[in-house]
Design a protein around this motif. Structure first.
Motif, PDB file in Angstrom:
ATOM      1  N   HIS A  64      -1.995 -15.301  10.253  1.00 45.61           N
ATOM      2  CA  HIS A  64      -2.690 -14.994  11.298  1.00 45.61           C
ATOM      3  C   HIS A  64      -4.158 -15.068  11.281  1.00 45.61           C
ATOM      4  N   GLY A  65      -4.575 -15.740  10.415  1.00 52.32           N
ATOM      5  CA  GLY A  65      -6.039 -16.164   9.922  1.00 52.32           C
ATOM      6  C   GLY A  65      -6.933 -15.119   9.263  1.00 52.32           C
ATOM      7  N   LYS A  66      -6.084 -14.009   8.922  1.00 55.70           N
ATOM      8  CA  LYS A  66      -7.240 -13.067   8.283  1.00 55.70           C
ATOM      9  C   LYS A  66      -6.827 -13.029   6.835  1.00 55.70           C
ATOM     10  N   LEU A  67      -7.946 -12.527   6.042  1.00 51.52           N
ATOM     11  CA  LEU A  67      -7.899 -12.783   4.518  1.00 51.52           C
ATOM     12  C   LEU A  67      -7.553 -11.398   3.928  1.00 51.52           C
ATOM     13  N   SER A  68      -6.432 -11.384   3.164  1.00 47.61           N
ATOM     14  CA  SER A  68      -5.988 -10.557   2.429  1.00 47.61           C
ATOM     15  C   SER A  68      -6.603 -10.249   0.872  1.00 47.61           C
ATOM     16  N   VAL A  69      -7.026  -9.304   0.162  1.00 47.55           N
ATOM     17  CA  VAL A  69      -7.740  -9.302  -0.958  1.00 47.55           C
ATOM     18  C   VAL A  69      -7.340  -8.297  -1.923  1.00 47.55           C
ATOM     19  N   LYS A  70      -6.974  -8.639  -3.162  1.00 45.88           N
ATOM     20  CA  LYS A  70      -6.695  -7.851  -4.059  1.00 45.88           C
ATOM     21  C   LYS A  70      -7.834  -7.892  -5.353  1.00 45.88           C
ATOM     22  N   LYS A  71      -8.612  -6.696  -5.637  1.00 46.66           N
ATOM     23  CA  LYS A  71      -9.593  -6.609  -6.471  1.00 46.66           C
ATOM     24  C   LYS A  71      -9.015  -6.599  -7.771  1.00 46.66           C
ATOM     25  N   LYS A  72      -9.721  -7.037  -8.939  1.00 45.97           N
ATOM     26  CA  LYS A  72      -9.273  -6.717 -10.383  1.00 45.97           C
ATOM     27  C   LYS A  72      -9.435  -5.165 -10.717  1.00 45.97           C
ATOM     28  N   SER A  73      -8.319  -4.832 -11.607  1.00 43.44           N
ATOM     29  CA  SER A  73      -8.081  -3.357 -11.801  1.00 43.44           C
ATOM     30  C   SER A  73      -9.396  -2.758 -11.997  1.00 43.44           C
ATOM     31  N   GLU A  74     -10.413  -3.204 -12.640  1.00 48.19           N
ATOM     32  CA  GLU A  74     -11.444  -2.456 -13.218  1.00 48.19           C
ATOM     33  C   GLU A  74     -12.393  -2.355 -11.848  1.00 48.19           C
ATOM     34  N   TYR A  75     -12.246  -3.053 -10.862  1.00 52.57           N
ATOM     35  CA  TYR A  75     -12.931  -2.583  -9.610  1.00 52.57           C
ATOM     36  C   TYR A  75     -12.327  -2.061  -8.371  1.00 52.57           C
ATOM     37  N   GLU A  76     -11.099  -1.681  -8.614  1.00 53.42           N
ATOM     38  CA  GLU A  76     -10.404  -0.824  -7.645  1.00 53.42           C
ATOM     39  C   GLU A  76     -11.060   0.619  -7.723  1.00 53.42           C
ATOM     40  N   LEU A  77     -10.916   1.095  -6.254  1.00 57.07           N
ATOM     41  CA  LEU A  77     -11.362   2.424  -6.166  1.00 57.07           C
ATOM     42  C   LEU A  77     -10.310   3.557  -6.951  1.00 57.07           C
ATOM     43  N   VAL A  78     -10.979   4.558  -7.514  1.00 54.18           N
ATOM     44  CA  VAL A  78     -10.121   5.664  -8.031  1.00 54.18           C
ATOM     45  C   VAL A  78      -9.434   6.472  -7.019  1.00 54.18           C
ATOM     46  N   THR A  79      -8.019   6.834  -7.475  1.00 58.91           N
ATOM     47  CA  THR A  79      -7.277   7.343  -6.471  1.00 58.91           C
ATOM     48  C   THR A  79      -7.107   8.925  -7.021  1.00 58.91           C
ATOM     49  N   ARG A  80      -6.392   9.746  -6.043  1.00 56.56           N
ATOM     50  CA  ARG A  80      -6.115  10.976  -6.674  1.00 56.56           C
ATOM     51  C   ARG A  80      -4.982  11.053  -7.543  1.00 56.56           C
ATOM     52  N   LYS A  81      -4.134  10.033  -7.775  1.00 58.61           N
ATOM     53  CA  LYS A  81      -3.197  10.098  -8.402  1.00 58.61           C
ATOM     54  C   LYS A  81      -3.984   9.735  -9.961  1.00 58.61           C
ATOM     55  N   ASP A  82      -4.569   8.874  -9.954  1.00 56.38           N
ATOM     56  CA  ASP A  82      -5.505   8.180 -11.031  1.00 56.38           C
ATOM     57  C   ASP A  82      -6.056   9.809 -11.671  1.00 56.38           C
ATOM     58  N   LEU A  83      -6.640  10.468 -10.986  1.00 58.89           N
ATOM     59  CA  LEU A  83      -7.276  11.702 -11.583  1.00 58.89           C
ATOM     60  C   LEU A  83      -6.392  12.899 -11.731  1.00 58.89           C
ATOM     61  N   GLN A  84      -5.135  12.783 -11.455  1.00 62.09           N
ATOM     62  CA  GLN A  84      -3.941  13.631 -11.388  1.00 62.09           C
ATOM     63  C   GLN A  84      -4.282  14.852 -10.774  1.00 62.09           C
ATOM     64  N   LEU A  85      -4.826  14.545  -9.516  1.00 60.04           N
ATOM     65  CA  LEU A  85      -5.263  15.836  -8.843  1.00 60.04           C
ATOM     66  C   LEU A  85      -4.044  16.081  -7.699  1.00 60.04           C
ATOM     67  N   HIS A  86      -3.828  17.144  -7.091  1.00 55.34           N
ATOM     68  CA  HIS A  86      -2.757  17.323  -6.055  1.00 55.34           C
ATOM     69  C   HIS A  86      -2.620  16.595  -4.982  1.00 55.34           C
ATOM     70  N   VAL A  87      -1.933  15.827  -4.430  1.00 57.24           N
ATOM     71  CA  VAL A  87      -1.832  15.109  -3.262  1.00 57.24           C
ATOM     72  C   VAL A  87      -0.895  15.717  -2.440  1.00 57.24           C
ATOM     73  N   ALA A  88      -1.665  16.279  -1.073  1.00 56.27           N
ATOM     74  CA  ALA A  88      -0.879  17.053  -0.239  1.00 56.27           C
ATOM     75  C   ALA A  88       0.143  15.925   0.609  1.00 56.27           C
ATOM     76  N   SER A  89       1.250  15.970   0.618  1.00 58.47           N
ATOM     77  CA  SER A  89       2.200  15.253   1.465  1.00 58.47           C
ATOM     78  C   SER A  89       1.762  15.432   3.192  1.00 58.47           C
ATOM     79  N   LEU A  90       2.338  14.332   3.722  1.00 52.37           N
ATOM     80  CA  LEU A  90       2.049  14.405   5.173  1.00 52.37           C
ATOM     81  C   LEU A  90       3.383  14.901   5.685  1.00 52.37           C
ATOM     82  N   LYS A  91       3.045  16.267   6.343  1.00 46.50           N
ATOM     83  CA  LYS A  91       3.738  17.166   6.965  1.00 46.50           C
ATOM     84  C   LYS A  91       4.412  16.800   8.467  1.00 46.50           C
ATOM     85  N   SER A  92       3.427  16.155   9.057  1.00 47.83           N
ATOM     86  CA  SER A  92       3.884  15.597  10.279  1.00 47.83           C
ATOM     87  C   SER A  92       2.767  14.337  10.892  1.00 47.83           C
ATOM     88  N   PHE A  93       3.052  13.924  11.788  1.00 46.56           N
ATOM     89  CA  PHE A  93       2.421  12.815  12.391  1.00 46.56           C
ATOM     90  C   PHE A  93       1.541  13.511  13.220  1.00 46.56           C
TER      91      PHE A  93
END
Length: 236
Positions: free
Chosen positions: A141-170
């Motif tokens: 559809h003409g849009k560019l999808s990009v995957k960064k190299k691992s060292e440039y990816e943003l840190v996530t809560r999982k990476d920091l082993q922080l508690h991740v609140a699950s989605l309870k409802s929409f």
């Protein structure tokens, strides 16, 4: 005067027909504009424009053309769902632009994609250094999808082993522009009495609330008509 009335009627009919056709063809037509959707959109627009303004052409012939083309577009979309080969031919396929950090010039030439366009699309994704990119794919559809190299990816809560609140409802919108959305309450087993009691906890009434929503963690957010902001920021 008769001509004016005819144009008004034809324009109204054209708008309604195009709206109905677009709804039936689905959101794909307005979201991911593939080759097939591009052709369908232009042709349907041309036919409806003639239906609205070109009084020299019989309106029934234009309506017939619109129905026939709609049938072709709908049938093509249906076949695309069933036949992978047909889908690739009418919609195209993704093209890899960058692989393992290397720019594939041959693939870029095949789709006539320039370096200026690549750099611009990367900047739009907040990527200013080419070395950050591991993969880049031009979607059908003409849009560019990009995957960064691992060292440039943003840190996530999982990476920091922080508690991740699950989605309870929409998120459920309860009040918009001061009007209670009774249908949303009913669909989520909520009552107006419950909503009124929650509003009263903030020493407010329903009539004071401009917007209310029940968030993903079942938390309630209220925005009131009178926010107490006497000098709002106005950058203009």
């Amino acid at each position: 005067m008769h001509l004016f009335i005819e144009v008004i009627i034809r324009t109204g009919v054209a708008f309604i027909l195009l709206l109905v056709v677009s709804r039936i063809l689905g959101k794909q037509t307005i979201s991911n504009m593939t080759f097939q959707d591009f052709v369908s959109g232009i042709t349907l627009g041309g036919i409806t424009a003639n239906l609205a303004f070109n009084t020299s052409i019989n309106r029934w012939l234009l309506i017939l053309a619109l129905i026939v083309f709609f049938g072709i577009a709908y049938l093509s979309s249906f076949i695309s769902l069933k036949n992978r080969t047909w889908s690739k031919w009418v919609s195209g396929t993704p093209t890899v632009i960058i692989e393992n950090g290397k720019i594939l010039e041959g693939n870029m030439r095949k789709i006539r994609y320039t370096m200026d366009s690549l750099i611009q699309n990367l900047r739009e994704k907040n990527i200013f250094n080419m070395e950050e990119v591991e993969y880049a794919v031009m979607e059908d559809h003409g849009k560019l999808s990009v995957k960064k190299k691992s060292e440039y990816e943003l840190v996530t809560r999982k990476d920091l082993q922080l508690h991740v609140a699950s989605l309870k409802s929409f998120p459920v919108e309860l009040i918009i522009d001061g009007k209670v959305l009774e249908e949303n309450l009913a669909q989520n087993n909520l009552t107006r009495e419950w909503l009124e009691s929650e509003v009263r906890k903030h020493d407010k009434a329903i009539s004071d609330v401009f917007y209310a929503v029940k968030g993903t963690q079942n938390n309630l957010f209220f925005d009131y008509y009178h926010d107490g902001i006497h000098n709002p920021i106005d950058p203009g």
